[in-house]
Design an enzyme around this catalytic site. Structure first.
Site, short mmCIF file in Angstrom:
data_model
loop_
_atom_site.label_atom_id
_atom_site.label_comp_id
_atom_site.label_asym_id
_atom_site.label_seq_id
_atom_site.Cartn_x
_atom_site.Cartn_y
_atom_site.Cartn_z
N SER A 108 3.52 -2.18 22.66
CA SER A 108 4.96 -1.98 22.49
C SER A 108 5.24 -1.04 21.34
CB SER A 108 5.65 -3.33 22.21
OG SER A 108 6.96 -3.12 21.73
N TYR A 143 5.75 -11.42 18.14
CA TYR A 143 5.60 -10.43 19.21
C TYR A 143 4.89 -9.18 18.68
CZ TYR A 143 7.16 -7.06 22.81
OH TYR A 143 7.22 -6.09 23.79
N1 LIG Z 1 11.01 -3.62 28.64
C1 LIG Z 1 10.77 -3.03 27.50
O1 LIG Z 1 11.63 -2.35 26.94
C2 LIG Z 1 9.42 -3.14 26.84
C3 LIG Z 1 9.23 -2.46 25.66
C4 LIG Z 1 7.99 -2.54 25.04
C5 LIG Z 1 6.99 -3.29 25.60
N2 LIG Z 1 7.21 -3.96 26.76
C6 LIG Z 1 6.11 -4.75 27.28
O2 LIG Z 1 5.95 -4.50 28.66
C7 LIG Z 1 5.43 -5.68 29.29
C8 LIG Z 1 6.30 -6.05 30.48
O3 LIG Z 1 7.59 -6.35 29.98
P1 LIG Z 1 8.86 -6.40 30.94
O4 LIG Z 1 9.89 -5.56 30.33
O5 LIG Z 1 8.45 -6.20 32.35
O6 LIG Z 1 9.29 -7.93 30.67
P2 LIG Z 1 9.56 -9.09 31.72
O7 LIG Z 1 9.97 -10.27 30.94
O8 LIG Z 1 10.44 -8.60 32.80
O9 LIG Z 1 8.11 -9.34 32.35
C9 LIG Z 1 7.15 -10.19 31.77
C10 LIG Z 1 6.58 -11.03 32.88
O10 LIG Z 1 5.63 -11.93 32.31
C11 LIG Z 1 5.78 -13.19 32.90
N3 LIG Z 1 5.36 -14.26 31.99
C12 LIG Z 1 5.84 -14.51 30.75
N4 LIG Z 1 5.26 -15.61 30.25
C13 LIG Z 1 4.38 -16.06 31.19
C14 LIG Z 1 3.51 -17.18 31.26
N5 LIG Z 1 3.42 -18.07 30.27
N6 LIG Z 1 2.77 -17.34 32.38
C15 LIG Z 1 2.88 -16.46 33.41
N7 LIG Z 1 3.70 -15.39 33.39
C16 LIG Z 1 4.45 -15.20 32.30
C17 LIG Z 1 7.28 -13.30 33.17
O11 LIG Z 1 7.59 -14.27 34.16
C18 LIG Z 1 7.64 -11.88 33.57
O12 LIG Z 1 7.62 -11.70 34.97
C19 LIG Z 1 5.37 -6.74 28.20
O13 LIG Z 1 4.08 -6.78 27.66
C20 LIG Z 1 6.33 -6.24 27.16
O14 LIG Z 1 6.02 -6.71 25.87
C21 LIG Z 1 8.41 -3.91 27.39
#
Ligand SMILES: NC(=O)c1ccc[n+]([C@@H]2O[C@H](COP(=O)([O-])OP(=O)(O)OC[C@H]3O[C@@H](n4cnc5c(N)ncnc54)[C@H](O)[C@@H]3O)[C@@H](O)[C@H]2O)c1
Length: 251
Positions: free
Chosen positions: A143, A156
């Site tokens: 991230s 995080y």
């Molecule tokens: N969206 C952003 O702006 C952003 C920015 C930086 C990093 N990220 C990273 O990208 C990745 C995806 O993020 P996203 O935006 O798709 O978020 P999101 O919350 O939509 O997706 C995360 C997924 O992980 C699953 N999850 C969470 N805890 C769980 C558990 N205990 N068991 C099983 N599944 C679990 C959730 O159900 C979800 O579907 C993450 O690692 C996040 O940190 C996202």
């Protein structure tokens, strides 16, 4: 042409905001995806889209990643059923937000368990098959927050720093077996992860001010980078963290 056909991909959080698009693209490209997610609504959405398009090759496992013993056991089972994982994408994350002094040590550890330790289990289960094949790809999703000193996200940010460190340690250790390990560091994407911000319009202005590219990122931007790093085409790239953030962070 980026080839991932016939590969089996273990993908955590595959039904999430960024995971869904990539899962569909991997399936469209002929790969098999083992999607591990525990959100029933998101899983139903993913299954619906896969069915609607008539795509083949998706296996869904509704496993809570924080239960590491169960995770290991269920992954060993599905690995035996599918013939092993060629590609691991450690993508699932939780992102609680509050001032550092309000986190208990247990809360801090709970975030590491999902965001980091579950990924360690995934890699440990996948590694014997990858070593046997002399080929493997591991991509950890980090991230932009790991670089910028973001307030209220201590556990995080800690977890993303750990993933960047593991990316380098694993890359060094697994390179001799034909396994590459890289991280993708997303900037800010309008998914559930962003809903923690109280002022959406102000946050969008903040994001665009920081990016060189003046549009919001889309899940397809992450998908394109992931599909490249997971493919044969990226075989000489390892230990790297690729910022997919519209030019927010530059090294
Ligand atoms: N969206 C952003 O702006 C952003 C920015 C930086 C990093 N990220 C990273 O990208 C990745 C995806 O993020 P996203 O935006 O798709 O978020 P999101 O919350 O939509 O997706 C995360 C997924 O992980 C699953 N999850 C969470 N805890 C769980 C558990 N205990 N068991 C099983 N599944 C679990 C959730 O159900 C979800 O579907 C993450 O690692 C996040 O940190 C996202």
């Amino acid at each position: 042409m980026i080839l991932v056909a016939d590969k089996t991909i273990l993908y955590t959080g595959a039904a999430g905001g960024l995971g869904m698009e990539t899962t569909l693209n991997f399936l469209r490209a002929g790969a098999k995806v083992v999607a591990v997610d525990n959100n029933p609504a998101k899983i139903a959405d993913l299954s619906g889209k896969v069915e609607q398009e008539g795509l083949q090759g998706l296996t869904i496992r509704a496993i809570d990643l924080s239960d590491l013993a169960t995770l290991r056991r269920r992954l060993e089972e599905v690995s035996a059923e599918t013939g092993g994982f060629d590609i691991v994408i450690n993508n699932a994350a939780i992102y609680p937000s509050k001032p550092f002094e309000e986190y208990s040590i247990e809360e801090m550890q709970a975030v590491q368990r999902v965001n980091v330790d579950a990924g360690i289990v995934c890699v440990q289960v996948a590694l014997p098959h990858m070593r046997k094949e002399g080929w493997g790809r591991i991509v950890n999703i980090a991230s932009v927050t790991a670089y910028g000193g973001w307030a209220n996200l201590s556990p995080y940010v800690q977890s993303k720093g750990a993933l960047i460190g593991l990316t380098r340690a694993w890359a060094r250790e697994f390179g001799a077996y034909g396994i590459t390990v890289n991280a993708i560091s997303p900037g800010a994407f309008p998914t559930d992860a962003e809903k923690i911000h109280p002022d959406p319009e102000g946050y969008t202005r903040f994001v665009l001010d920081h990016q060189a590219v003046k549009r919001r990122g889309a899940a397809s931007d992450i998908s394109n980078a992931l599909m490249f790093l997971a493919s044969d085409a990226a075989g000489f790239i390892t230990g790297q963290t690729l910022n997919v953030d519209g030019g927010w962070v530059m090294h």
